[in-house]
Design an enzyme around this catalytic site. Structure first.
Site, short mmCIF file in Angstrom:
data_model
loop_
_atom_site.label_atom_id
_atom_site.label_comp_id
_atom_site.label_asym_id
_atom_site.label_seq_id
_atom_site.Cartn_x
_atom_site.Cartn_y
_atom_site.Cartn_z
N GLY A 21 56.48 -20.17 48.48
CA GLY A 21 56.55 -19.98 47.03
C GLY A 21 57.47 -20.94 46.28
CG ASP A 70 59.24 -17.83 45.38
OD1 ASP A 70 60.11 -17.28 46.10
OD2 ASP A 70 58.02 -17.67 45.59
CG ASP A 82 59.87 -7.99 44.46
OD1 ASP A 82 60.30 -6.83 44.35
OD2 ASP A 82 58.72 -8.30 44.16
CE LYS A 142 58.51 -8.89 40.88
NZ LYS A 142 57.43 -8.26 41.67
CG PHE A 166 52.45 -9.33 41.94
CD1 PHE A 166 53.29 -9.19 43.04
CD2 PHE A 166 51.47 -10.31 41.98
CE1 PHE A 166 53.16 -10.01 44.15
CE2 PHE A 166 51.33 -11.14 43.10
CZ PHE A 166 52.17 -10.98 44.18
CG ASP A 179 50.91 -16.19 47.29
OD1 ASP A 179 52.14 -15.99 47.23
OD2 ASP A 179 50.18 -15.69 48.16
NE ARG A 219 51.05 -20.25 48.18
CZ ARG A 219 51.97 -19.33 48.44
NH1 ARG A 219 53.02 -19.21 47.64
NH2 ARG A 219 51.85 -18.52 49.47
P1 XMP Z 1 61.50 -9.69 48.65
O1 XMP Z 1 60.88 -8.36 48.29
O2 XMP Z 1 61.70 -9.82 50.13
O3 XMP Z 1 60.42 -10.74 48.20
O4 XMP Z 1 62.75 -9.94 47.85
C1 XMP Z 1 60.70 -12.06 48.32
C2 XMP Z 1 59.48 -12.90 48.55
O5 XMP Z 1 58.25 -12.21 48.31
C3 XMP Z 1 57.41 -12.93 47.48
N1 XMP Z 1 57.25 -12.19 46.19
C4 XMP Z 1 56.36 -12.45 45.24
N2 XMP Z 1 55.40 -13.39 45.19
N3 XMP Z 1 54.78 -12.62 43.05
C5 XMP Z 1 54.61 -13.45 44.09
O6 XMP Z 1 53.72 -14.29 44.03
C6 XMP Z 1 55.71 -11.65 43.02
O7 XMP Z 1 55.83 -10.91 42.04
C7 XMP Z 1 56.54 -11.57 44.19
N4 XMP Z 1 57.56 -10.75 44.52
C8 XMP Z 1 57.97 -11.18 45.75
C9 XMP Z 1 58.09 -14.27 47.26
O8 XMP Z 1 57.62 -15.22 48.18
C10 XMP Z 1 59.53 -14.02 47.55
O9 XMP Z 1 60.20 -15.13 48.12
MG MG Z 2 59.64 -17.01 48.39
#
Ligand code: XMP
Ligand code: MG
Length: 187
Positions: A51, A107, A110, A138, A159, A166, A172
């Site tokens: 990402g 990127d 979350d 987030k 999202f 993606d 992407r």
């Molecule tokens: P976590 O939940 O581990 O997530 O903090 C981190 C990775 O998950 C992907 N991610 C997303 N990708 N839209 C996306 O396209 C989203 O809203 C999203 N939320 C999490 C991303 O790769 C990130 O590094």
């Molecule tokens: Mg990522």
């Protein structure tokens, strides 16, 4: 590229959140601030694929120091719009980070699970310190106790796609950040 504020693709309505000029401007500010915080020191910059590829491209070009090193790791956890809860390392670290200042570039943070997993892995190799910059944060979705030192934008629990991010591997290359509202982002 001129993009519309809304467009539908694959039965989903995408709505613009941040345009390319907005992202670029904010990324330039971040790069300047981070550079000035590091002072004379040139960090090893590690991007988290996939990402991050667009953000890191903009970021390192704006980072006014030609002595930085740039590397990548590849981690995955997402299935569709949900974290699988299981973070997998697909490409590990190629360099020795012992005693180095590491700037980890993401990127989006979350739930924070990817970052937490990655940080504990990197700590094992005894870097001097690790800082984190993420284009998006987030905050409401954060479940893990992780520190994001710098972020571009705080976003609500939506999202998002585009600018490297993606939905099941697609979109992407959209050069702006969009969200889609039909898909629930509940965990
Ligand atoms: P976590 O939940 O581990 O997530 O903090 C981190 C990775 O998950 C992907 N991610 C997303 N990708 N839209 C996306 O396209 C989203 O809203 C999203 N939320 C999490 C991303 O790769 C990130 O590094
Ligand atoms: Mg990522």
């Amino acid at each position: 590229m001129r993009l519309k504020n809304n467009f539908s693709i694959d039965n989903k309505l995408l709505t613009l959140l941040y345009s390319e000029p907005e992202i670029e401007q904010r990324t330039h500010q971040l790069a300047q601030k981070i550079k000035s915080d590091y002072g004379e020191e040139s960090p090893l910059i590690i991007g988290v694929l996939n990402g991050v590829f667009m953000f890191i491209n903009t970021f390192v070009k704006a980072y006014d120091d030609f002595n930085i090193d740039i590397s990548f790791v590849k981690y995955t956890s997402y299935e569709g719009t949900k974290s699988s809860g299981d973070v997998k390392e697909l490409i590990g670290l190629g360099e020795n980070i012992k005693g180095r200042s590491v700037l980890l570039v993401e990127d989006i943070v979350d739930t924070g699970l990817t970052l937490k997993t990655l940080l504990s892995k990197l700590e094992e190799f005894q870097p001097k310190n690790i800082k984190v910059v993420s284009l998006l944060l987030k905050e409401e979705a954060l479940e893990e106790d992780v520190k994001v030192d710098y972020y571009g934008f705080k976003i609500p629990n939506l999202f998002v796609v585009g600018y490297g991010m993606d939905y099941n591997g697609r979109w992407r290359n959209i050069p702006a950040i969009y969200y889609f509202n039909e898909v629930s982002s509940e965990r």
